[in-house]
Write a protein that holds these residues in place. Structure first.
Motif: not given
Length: 152
Positions: A23-41, A142-151
């Motif tokens: 589970i890399t930062p890129e995989v987390k980005d893909i997950r976040a993108y997929a989750l946000s699709k279709g979420t309306t406010l 830490s999130i932007v640099m992808g060192d994992g401290k954001d989990e």
């Protein structure tokens, strides 16, 4: 990486499955993108008109005078709720607090650069420049640099 798309019959059974060795930062980005699709406010724009808009289009949320506003590329919406509620609800979608009054969408963050006194600038993809306060700078770095401290 192999990508497969399969058409199914029922909308309720739609899903995105990510199979990975790590589970890399890129995989987390893909997950976040997929989750946000279709979420309306729903928010209020000029003349008290209610409109629906996509969460993925929000660059940042800002609290001003006891109200919370969502900023998209073209519009500003007044929304219900408190900033801390927005932060908690959308953390999984890569929204993170950058100052006392602002929560930014890291998916629409272009870059960060140093400012004075330990603060940073968040350069958003729409050209806006927001302040990242000293208190929140280490977390965002830490999130932007992808060192994992954001989990969480």
């Amino acid at each position: 990486m192999k990508v497969t798309i399969r058409k199914i019959l029922n909308r309720e059974n739609e899903q995105v499955i990510i199979e990975c060795t790590e589970i890399t930062p890129e995989v987390k980005d893909i997950r976040a993108y997929a989750l946000s699709k279709g979420t309306t406010l729903t928010g209020i724009v000029k003349e008290s008109k209610l409109e629906r808009f996509e969460l993925q289009d929000v660059y940042y949320f800002e609290a001003l005078d006891e109200k919370v506003f969502a900023y998209t590329k073209d519009k500003v919406y007044e929304i219900k709720g408190r900033l801390y509620e927005i932060e908690e609800a959308y953390t999984a979608y890569h929204f993170v607090r950058c100052s006392k009054s602002v929560v930014i969408n890291l998916m629409l963050l272009g870059s960060i650069s140093p400012a004075l006194n330990g603060r940073f600038f968040a350069h958003m993809k729409n050209g806006e420049k927001l302040i990242i306060s000293r208190q929140y700078a280490p977390v965002i770095k830490s999130i932007v640099m992808g060192d994992g401290k954001d989990e969480k």
